[in-house]
Design an enzyme around this catalytic site. Structure first.
Site, PDB file in Angstrom:
ATOM      1  N   GLU A 248     -13.636  20.960  16.740  1.00  0.00           N
ATOM      2  CA  GLU A 248     -15.014  21.680  16.099  1.00  0.00           C
ATOM      3  C   GLU A 248     -16.136  21.336  16.289  1.00  0.00           C
ATOM      4  OE1 GLU A 248     -12.843  19.181  12.747  1.00  0.00           O
ATOM      5  OE2 GLU A 248     -12.387  20.060  14.693  1.00  0.00           O
TER       6      GLU A 248
ATOM      7  N   ASP B 154     -30.674  34.090  -0.526  1.00  0.00           N
ATOM      8  CA  ASP B 154     -29.183  34.551  -0.997  1.00  0.00           C
ATOM      9  C   ASP B 154     -29.214  35.912  -1.868  1.00  0.00           C
ATOM     10  OD1 ASP B 154     -28.652  32.371   0.514  1.00  0.00           O
ATOM     11  OD2 ASP B 154     -28.122  30.983  -1.248  1.00  0.00           O
TER      12      ASP B 154
ATOM     13  N   HIS C 162     -11.122  16.225  17.385  1.00  0.00           N
ATOM     14  CA  HIS C 162     -11.704  17.206  16.621  1.00  0.00           C
ATOM     15  C   HIS C 162     -12.567  18.202  17.740  1.00  0.00           C
ATOM     16  CE1 HIS C 162     -10.874  15.641  12.611  1.00  0.00           C
ATOM     17  NE2 HIS C 162     -10.979  14.804  12.925  1.00  0.00           N
TER      18      HIS C 162
ATOM     19  N   CYS D  11      -6.089  16.977  14.914  1.00  0.00           N
ATOM     20  CA  CYS D  11      -5.796  15.714  14.211  1.00  0.00           C
ATOM     21  C   CYS D  11      -4.520  15.790  13.213  1.00  0.00           C
ATOM     22  CB  CYS D  11      -7.058  15.407  13.537  1.00  0.00           C
ATOM     23  SG  CYS D  11      -7.282  13.648  13.135  1.00  0.00           S
ATOM     24  N   TYR D  12      -4.799  15.454  12.224  1.00  0.00           N
ATOM     25  CA  TYR D  12      -3.533  15.237  11.100  1.00  0.00           C
ATOM     26  C   TYR D  12      -2.624  16.650  11.189  1.00  0.00           C
ATOM     27  CZ  TYR D  12      -1.025  15.021   6.825  1.00  0.00           C
ATOM     28  OH  TYR D  12      -0.014  14.644   5.624  1.00  0.00           O
TER      29      TYR D  12
ATOM     30  N   GLY E 253      -7.290  15.597   8.197  1.00  0.00           N
ATOM     31  CA  GLY E 253      -7.202  15.018   6.833  1.00  0.00           C
ATOM     32  C   GLY E 253      -7.033  13.698   6.985  1.00  0.00           C
TER      33      GLY E 253
ATOM     34  N   LYS F   7     -24.616  30.036   4.891  1.00  0.00           N
ATOM     35  CA  LYS F   7     -26.273  30.592   5.056  1.00  0.00           C
ATOM     36  C   LYS F   7     -26.365  31.272   6.292  1.00  0.00           C
ATOM     37  CE  LYS F   7     -28.821  29.110   2.292  1.00  0.00           C
ATOM     38  NZ  LYS F   7     -29.539  29.918   0.970  1.00  0.00           N
TER      39      LYS F   7
END
Length: 537
Positions: free
Chosen positions: A185, A240, A183, A91-92, A64, A392
């Site tokens: 990710e 979609d 991070h 992180c945060y 964040g 997606k």
């Protein structure tokens, strides 16, 4: 949104991603799903009791933008670290863990941003902890922080450090608490996915969430929701709505009627492609409604993009309601009477649609999607949204599993509001013809160059209220500029501008200015998302 329900050991485990306003919260959720573990995002304001009611197998605290010491900074929910659920702080989220459990977080003079060298620390007996075990002693990670963890809480073991962060990773396995300052990710963290998998394994999460499981679970859920009723699905021509319709057809068979609303905002050949490809693949009953006149009349004089989206959402629903009545009476298009009311409306709403419309966790309303924020209050249908928790790329995988043809599964995303939001300014028939012709050229050249699988999508945007001076032939021209917006992405939550080869861009520009008389300038948008969205409106 909640984890698939069911009984027995095959019920997927759930990981909750607690969003503290992170740019990458959605990416964290996607990475967990890539490990075949179900995940969903919840707001940091959610009480711990509500989180535990979802029976999470593990919890991840996102990063964040705030400092843990700043007034108004979002705190960790009360009782979070005493809940007995394995937790990973990023992180945060890691700083909240450290500061909340007696460690030290302090402001640094410079901070760490971007690629950073990480040193893995060996403990007693050479152990390096659950997250970093078996990984290289030196590796690259991605940092983005000003505050830093200077000392771990009691009971934690420091497992990694950097030149600027003495506590870059720490853990207390006995309490199931783990944290990293970087991070993990993002792709720039070389071994981030391995770390995430090792956390999920330490938390006891089973990798049994698959698209085949999603199909089976959604089929059962749709059948239970619709019961003996009838449903109507609005096909847009995109992947979609096609996948949503295929799922619902699998659940209720010929009690599904599909409607394709030609709102006059489509690209060249779009209506014909829907009728040809989707009907051929599924055999579904399709009614085509030409509502061009109604949509253009409703959009007349409108320039605000939010208003455009809401008008289009309203007109879509009105067209569906009219089509449903006509289908029941056997009096519209190719539809046949189903002998029952169409009480359910199927939509291809995706998770990013929900998040961007302010329906996700801790999210601002970035823009209303016509099928989320643009629905009228007096909606006459109950919504069926089988893709609402999917990204997606996951929808494409579901489509492949269902046997839809590649030309549907791999079709570039196209917004439901169509070319209306690719015209910056009022939507008119003349302007639609201009942007439609330019779009067809760009798509043809990108396909000819073999870039369809590399480029997420390439909006062509007409700046309808801007004119620029040019020279065409031997005379002065005063024409429209168009913007090419080719992007690469995994899920539309973040995107980067695509590095299209110069010769391809040159061919697109030359053809547009030669073949579309009203356009005399082609420009390239080189902005990532964030800060910009993919579509201009």
């Amino acid at each position: 949104m909640h984890a698939p329900e069911g009984d027995g050991t095959d019920t997927p485990d759930t990981v909750l991603v607690v969003d503290f306003g992170a740019q990458y919260a959605q990416l964290i959720a996607r990475r967990v799903r890539e490990c075949q573990v179900y995940s969903e995002i919840v707001p940091a304001s959610m009480p711990v009791a509500q989180m535990l009611a979802r029976r999470p197998k593990a919890i991840i605290l996102s990063g964040g933008p705030a400092s843990v010491y700043a007034p108004g900074a979002p705190p960790a929910p009360d009782g979070m670290f005493q809940a007995g659920v394995p937790i990973l702080g990023i992180c945060y989220g890691f700083q909240l863990m450290v500061s909340g459990l007696g460690g030290t977080v302090q402001r640094t003079s410079g901070g760490e941003y971007g690629a950073t060298a990480l040193e893995v620390l060996a403990g007693a007996g050479g152990a390096v902890g659950a997250l970093l075990g078996g990984l290289p002693a030196e590796q690259q990670v991605w940092m983005s922080h000003g505050d830093t963890c200077a000392a771990p809480p009691p009971g934690f073991t420091v497992t990694a450090r950097t030149a600027g962060t003495p506590v870059a990773a720490a853990e207390d396995p006995a309490r199931g608490l783990y944290g990293v300052q970087f991070h993990l990710e993002v792709l720039h963290t070389a071994h981030g996915m391995e770390m995430l998998r090792q956390f999920l394994a330490a938390a006891g999460c089973r990798p049994n969430w698959t698209m085949r499981g999603v199909i089976e679970e959604q089929t059962e859920r749709i059948a239970a929701q619709v019961g003996d009723g009838h449903a109507i699905c609005g096909l847009s021509g995109g992947v979609d709505s096609a996948v949503a319709a295929a799922l619902v057809q699998r659940a209720i068979g010929d009690r599904l009627s599909c409607v394709f609303v030609d709102h006059g905002l489509l690209r060249t050949g779009e209506a014909e492609q829907v009728e040809r490809d989707f009907v051929a693949a599924t055999g579904v009953d399709l009614t085509v409604v030409d509502a061009t006149v109604e949509f253009l009349a409703a959009l007349s004089g409108v320039v605000d993009p939010e208003e455009k989206r809401k008008i289009i959402g309203r007109e879509f629903i009105r067209a569906f309601e009219q089509a449903a009545r006509a289908i029941k009476g056997g009096g519209a298009g190719q539809g046949r009477s189903r002998g029952g009311e169409h009480a359910f409306l199927v939509q291809g709403t995706l998770y990013p649609d929900v998040v961007e419309s302010g329906g996700g966790a801790s999210t601002a309303n970035i823009k209303s999607h016509h099928n989320v924020g643009g629905l009228p209050d007096d909606l006459a249908f109950e919504l069926v949204e089988p893709l609402r928790t999917l990204f997606k790329d996951e929808v494409r995988e579901v489509g492949r599993e269902l046997g839809l043809p590649p030309q549907i599964v791999w079709r570039q995303p196209f917004p439901g509001p169509g070319l209306a939001i690719r015209i910056v300014g009022e939507v008119t028939a003349e302007r639609l013809a201009i942007v439609r012709a330019a779009d067809a050229i760009a798509r043809a050249e990108l396909s000819a160059a073999g870039l369809d699988r590399e480029i997420w999508q390439c909006p062509v945007v007409l700046l309808a209220d801007v004119r620029s001076v040019g020279v065409q032939g031997d005379g002065r021209s005063y024409g429209y500029p168009v913007v090419l917006r080719p992007v690469t992405s995994e899920d539309a939550m973040t995107a980067d501008w695509a590095r299209v080869p110069d010769p391809v861009l040159a061919r697109i520009s030359t053809r547009i200015t030669n073949e579309v008389a009203e356009i005399n300038r082609v420009v390239l948008d080189v902005t990532s998302k964030p800060p910009a969205t993919i579509e201009w409106e």
